[in-house]
Write a protein that holds these residues in place. Structure first.
Motif, PDB file in Angstrom:
ATOM      1  N   TRP A  41       2.442-121.741 -20.395  1.00 51.00           N
ATOM      2  CA  TRP A  41       3.769-122.360 -20.374  1.00 51.00           C
ATOM      3  C   TRP A  41       4.074-122.913 -21.755  1.00 51.00           C
ATOM      4  CZ3 TRP A  41       4.236-127.806 -20.905  1.00 51.00           C
ATOM      5  CH2 TRP A  41       3.036-128.527 -20.802  1.00 51.00           C
ATOM      6  N   ALA A  42       5.357-123.013 -22.068  1.00 48.46           N
ATOM      7  CA  ALA A  42       5.781-123.404 -23.411  1.00 48.46           C
ATOM      8  C   ALA A  42       6.419-124.783 -23.396  1.00 48.46           C
ATOM      9  CB  ALA A  42       6.773-122.391 -23.977  1.00 48.46           C
ATOM     10  N   LEU A  43       6.142-125.544 -24.458  1.00 49.02           N
ATOM     11  CA  LEU A  43       6.748-126.850 -24.667  1.00 49.02           C
ATOM     12  C   LEU A  43       7.216-126.883 -26.114  1.00 49.02           C
ATOM     13  CD1 LEU A  43       7.309-129.647 -23.404  1.00 49.02           C
ATOM     14  CD2 LEU A  43       5.106-130.391 -24.317  1.00 49.02           C
ATOM     15  N   GLY A  44       8.515-126.680 -26.322  1.00 56.54           N
ATOM     16  CA  GLY A  44       9.023-126.578 -27.686  1.00 56.54           C
ATOM     17  C   GLY A  44       8.440-125.348 -28.366  1.00 56.54           C
ATOM     18  N   GLN A  45       7.769-125.554 -29.488  1.00 51.55           N
ATOM     19  CA  GLN A  45       7.142-124.459 -30.226  1.00 51.55           C
ATOM     20  C   GLN A  45       5.637-124.383 -29.979  1.00 51.55           C
ATOM     21  OE1 GLN A  45       9.062-122.208 -32.015  1.00 51.55           O
ATOM     22  NE2 GLN A  45      10.683-123.381 -31.011  1.00 51.55           N
ATOM     23  N   VAL A  46       5.182-124.988 -28.896  1.00 54.20           N
ATOM     24  CA  VAL A  46       3.770-124.956 -28.522  1.00 54.20           C
ATOM     25  C   VAL A  46       3.640-124.229 -27.190  1.00 54.20           C
ATOM     26  CG1 VAL A  46       1.761-126.351 -27.848  1.00 54.20           C
ATOM     27  CG2 VAL A  46       3.223-127.081 -29.751  1.00 54.20           C
ATOM     28  N   VAL A  47       2.663-123.324 -27.103  1.00 54.71           N
ATOM     29  CA  VAL A  47       2.368-122.640 -25.849  1.00 54.71           C
ATOM     30  C   VAL A  47       1.015-123.148 -25.353  1.00 54.71           C
ATOM     31  CG1 VAL A  47       1.954-120.433 -24.720  1.00 54.71           C
ATOM     32  CG2 VAL A  47       3.696-120.608 -26.503  1.00 54.71           C
ATOM     33  N   VAL A  48       0.992-123.638 -24.128  1.00 54.68           N
ATOM     34  CA  VAL A  48      -0.232-124.140 -23.516  1.00 54.68           C
ATOM     35  C   VAL A  48      -0.814-123.035 -22.637  1.00 54.68           C
ATOM     36  CG1 VAL A  48      -1.281-125.930 -22.092  1.00 54.68           C
ATOM     37  CG2 VAL A  48       0.710-126.474 -23.524  1.00 54.68           C
ATOM     38  N   LEU A  49      -2.099-122.739 -22.862  1.00 56.16           N
ATOM     39  CA  LEU A  49      -2.761-121.643 -22.170  1.00 56.16           C
ATOM     40  C   LEU A  49      -3.946-122.170 -21.375  1.00 56.16           C
ATOM     41  CD1 LEU A  49      -2.917-119.367 -25.319  1.00 56.16           C
ATOM     42  CD2 LEU A  49      -1.310-119.060 -23.434  1.00 56.16           C
ATOM     43  N   GLY A  50      -4.160-121.597 -20.206  1.00 54.03           N
ATOM     44  CA  GLY A  50      -5.346-121.903 -19.424  1.00 54.03           C
ATOM     45  C   GLY A  50      -6.161-120.639 -19.241  1.00 54.03           C
ATOM     46  N   LEU A  51      -7.441-120.674 -19.581  1.00 48.35           N
ATOM     47  CA  LEU A  51      -8.277-119.481 -19.470  1.00 48.35           C
ATOM     48  C   LEU A  51      -9.700-119.847 -19.091  1.00 48.35           C
ATOM     49  CD1 LEU A  51      -9.531-118.662 -22.943  1.00 48.35           C
ATOM     50  CD2 LEU A  51      -7.278-119.677 -22.834  1.00 48.35           C
ATOM     51  N   GLY A  52     -10.413-118.885 -18.528  1.00 45.48           N
ATOM     52  CA  GLY A  52     -11.784-119.106 -18.124  1.00 45.48           C
ATOM     53  C   GLY A  52     -12.664-119.489 -19.295  1.00 45.48           C
ATOM     54  N   ALA A  53     -13.546-120.459 -19.077  1.00 46.16           N
ATOM     55  CA  ALA A  53     -14.381-120.970 -20.172  1.00 46.16           C
ATOM     56  C   ALA A  53     -15.485-120.018 -20.583  1.00 46.16           C
ATOM     57  CB  ALA A  53     -14.983-122.313 -19.756  1.00 46.16           C
ATOM     58  N   ASP A  54     -15.790-119.004 -19.746  1.00 43.40           N
ATOM     59  CA  ASP A  54     -16.899-118.098 -20.046  1.00 43.40           C
ATOM     60  C   ASP A  54     -16.475-116.774 -20.654  1.00 43.40           C
ATOM     61  OD1 ASP A  54     -18.733-119.930 -19.091  1.00 43.40           O
ATOM     62  OD2 ASP A  54     -18.702-119.116 -17.051  1.00 43.40           O
ATOM     63  N   ALA A 138       0.332-117.273 -33.442  1.00 42.68           N
ATOM     64  CA  ALA A 138       0.072-118.696 -33.205  1.00 42.68           C
ATOM     65  C   ALA A 138      -1.301-119.105 -33.721  1.00 42.68           C
ATOM     66  CB  ALA A 138       0.199-119.006 -31.719  1.00 42.68           C
ATOM     67  N   TYR A 139      -1.506-120.438 -33.708  1.00 39.88           N
ATOM     68  CA  TYR A 139      -2.794-121.021 -34.095  1.00 39.88           C
ATOM     69  C   TYR A 139      -3.183-122.044 -33.040  1.00 39.88           C
ATOM     70  CZ  TYR A 139      -6.509-123.126 -36.865  1.00 39.88           C
ATOM     71  OH  TYR A 139      -7.734-123.580 -37.293  1.00 39.88           O
ATOM     72  N   ALA A 140      -4.414-121.959 -32.544  1.00 41.42           N
ATOM     73  CA  ALA A 140      -4.895-122.868 -31.511  1.00 41.42           C
ATOM     74  C   ALA A 140      -5.289-124.192 -32.142  1.00 41.42           C
ATOM     75  CB  ALA A 140      -6.069-122.246 -30.773  1.00 41.42           C
ATOM     76  N   ASP A 141      -4.360-125.124 -32.184  1.00 41.44           N
ATOM     77  CA  ASP A 141      -4.618-126.425 -32.814  1.00 41.44           C
ATOM     78  C   ASP A 141      -5.525-127.310 -31.985  1.00 41.44           C
ATOM     79  OD1 ASP A 141      -3.124-126.748 -35.379  1.00 41.44           O
ATOM     80  OD2 ASP A 141      -1.460-126.093 -34.141  1.00 41.44           O
ATOM     81  N   ARG A 142      -5.458-127.178 -30.667  1.00 43.12           N
ATOM     82  CA  ARG A 142      -6.290-128.017 -29.808  1.00 43.12           C
ATOM     83  C   ARG A 142      -6.894-127.153 -28.702  1.00 43.12           C
ATOM     84  NH1 ARG A 142      -3.536-133.331 -27.617  1.00 43.12           N
ATOM     85  NH2 ARG A 142      -3.545-133.718 -29.873  1.00 43.12           N
ATOM     86  N   VAL A 143      -8.214-127.207 -28.576  1.00 46.18           N
ATOM     87  CA  VAL A 143      -8.939-126.431 -27.573  1.00 46.18           C
ATOM     88  C   VAL A 143      -9.914-127.373 -26.884  1.00 46.18           C
ATOM     89  CG1 VAL A 143     -10.420-124.435 -27.146  1.00 46.18           C
ATOM     90  CG2 VAL A 143      -8.759-124.358 -29.020  1.00 46.18           C
ATOM     91  N   ARG A 144      -9.823-127.475 -25.545  1.00 47.17           N
ATOM     92  CA  ARG A 144     -10.710-128.395 -24.839  1.00 47.17           C
ATOM     93  C   ARG A 144     -10.943-127.902 -23.415  1.00 47.17           C
ATOM     94  NH1 ARG A 144      -5.594-130.462 -24.641  1.00 47.17           N
ATOM     95  NH2 ARG A 144      -4.869-131.383 -22.679  1.00 47.17           N
ATOM     96  N   LEU A 145     -12.030-128.374 -22.799  1.00 50.59           N
ATOM     97  CA  LEU A 145     -12.309-128.068 -21.405  1.00 50.59           C
ATOM     98  C   LEU A 145     -11.384-128.863 -20.492  1.00 50.59           C
ATOM     99  CD1 LEU A 145     -16.219-128.021 -21.288  1.00 50.59           C
ATOM    100  CD2 LEU A 145     -14.694-126.060 -20.936  1.00 50.59           C
ATOM    101  N   ALA A 157       0.144-123.608 -31.487  1.00 51.79           N
ATOM    102  CA  ALA A 157       1.394-123.786 -32.212  1.00 51.79           C
ATOM    103  C   ALA A 157       1.890-122.423 -32.692  1.00 51.79           C
ATOM    104  CB  ALA A 157       1.192-124.722 -33.392  1.00 51.79           C
ATOM    105  N   VAL A 158       3.106-122.076 -32.314  1.00 51.31           N
ATOM    106  CA  VAL A 158       3.673-120.774 -32.672  1.00 51.31           C
ATOM    107  C   VAL A 158       4.127-120.791 -34.122  1.00 51.31           C
ATOM    108  CG1 VAL A 158       5.503-119.108 -32.175  1.00 51.31           C
ATOM    109  CG2 VAL A 158       4.338-120.300 -30.296  1.00 51.31           C
ATOM    110  N   ARG A 159       3.699-119.790 -34.872  1.00 55.76           N
ATOM    111  CA  ARG A 159       4.054-119.687 -36.294  1.00 55.76           C
ATOM    112  C   ARG A 159       5.144-118.654 -36.558  1.00 55.76           C
ATOM    113  NH1 ARG A 159      -1.882-119.829 -39.357  1.00 55.76           N
ATOM    114  NH2 ARG A 159      -2.288-122.064 -39.048  1.00 55.76           N
ATOM    115  N   ARG A 160       5.202-117.614 -35.762  1.00 55.39           N
ATOM    116  CA  ARG A 160       6.232-116.584 -35.959  1.00 55.39           C
ATOM    117  C   ARG A 160       6.491-115.878 -34.638  1.00 55.39           C
ATOM    118  NH1 ARG A 160       6.624-113.417 -41.435  1.00 55.39           N
ATOM    119  NH2 ARG A 160       7.482-115.500 -41.839  1.00 55.39           N
ATOM    120  N   VAL A 161       7.772-115.566 -34.386  1.00 55.71           N
ATOM    121  CA  VAL A 161       8.179-114.876 -33.164  1.00 55.71           C
ATOM    122  C   VAL A 161       8.732-113.510 -33.530  1.00 55.71           C
ATOM    123  CG1 VAL A 161       9.695-114.931 -31.154  1.00 55.71           C
ATOM    124  CG2 VAL A 161       8.691-117.065 -32.019  1.00 55.71           C
TER     125      VAL A 161
END
Length: 218
Positions: A41-54, A138-145, A157-161
């Motif tokens: 899902w997107a919030l402004g120019q940031v896309v939040v992603l959820g993915l399996g940790a393995d 984009a660039y993954a500025d924050r990655v956490r469990l 953070a999206v850099r170019r569309v």
């Protein structure tokens, strides 16, 4: 409006319906991984992603800051679901993690396996998916469990569309919502968007949509 009757249920997953995205990331050996993600899902120019940790995507994005945090988010259209599904049972991890479903198998070249084609990016290393009408470097500025420890939450953070001219309102930077529809993942089934029902007061392309009219009295 009449109240709705409810029953208590315990669904195994909670996918209310989000766009499918294809993530391209860089592997340890400099090759590229392609993976379908069902939580985005997107919030402004940031896309939040959820993915399996393995998975391989999680492995790549947690390898450290720098080029390994670069990624491309490509959004397929509804009629591209068969190619997305060809990717679904594949993983870039070898050996295959025990957390993966039994039918999952290792595949080092997911572009070839899916039928999608890589296209060079402008600002990041991983390639775009050429067949997708909308692609985000984009660039993954924050990655956490997440709180369960089984998933990774990525704030990119999206850099170019990049957008196909067919889905852009002529003379603007707006995506035409009547010309493009994302592939939607709804409780493990693939869907596209239905007919437009209306628009928010903040829409900048509202003038392109005919307003509903009240039939004249006879």
């Amino acid at each position: 409006m009449a109240p709705t009757r409810h029953v208590v249920i315990e669904p195994s997953i909670l996918y209310f319906g989000t766009p499918v995205v294809l993530l391209t990331t860089e592997n340890d050996d400099g090759s590229f991984n392609l993976a379908p993600i069902s939580s985005a899902w997107a919030l402004g120019q940031v896309v939040v992603l959820g993915l399996g940790a393995d998975g391989q995507t999680a492995h790549n994005l947690t390898a450290g800051p720098g080029p390994r945090r670069e990624l491309v988010i490509s959004l397929p259209a509804p009629d591209q679901w068969p190619a997305v599904e060809r990717l679904a049972p594949l993983t870039g991890r070898d050996p295959v993690p025990a957390s993966k479903p039994p039918a999952c198998r290792f595949e080092p070249d997911k572009f070839a396996a899916s039928g999608f084609s890589p296209a060079p990016s402008h600002l990041v290393g991983p390639p775009r998916v050429a067949e997708c009408a909308l692609q985000l470097e984009a660039y993954a500025d924050r990655v956490r469990l997440d709180v369960s420890g089984g998933f990774l939450i990525v704030e990119a953070a999206v850099r170019r569309v990049h957008a196909s001219p067919d889905i852009v309102v002529p003379g603007t930077d707006h995506v035409d919502p009547a010309a493009w529809s994302p592939l939607i993942y709804n409780f493990r089934h693939y869907f596209g968007l239905g007919p437009e029902r209306g628009h928010t007061y903040r829409s900048e392309t509202a003038a392109m949509t005919a307003e509903p009219t009240t039939p004249a009295p006879r």
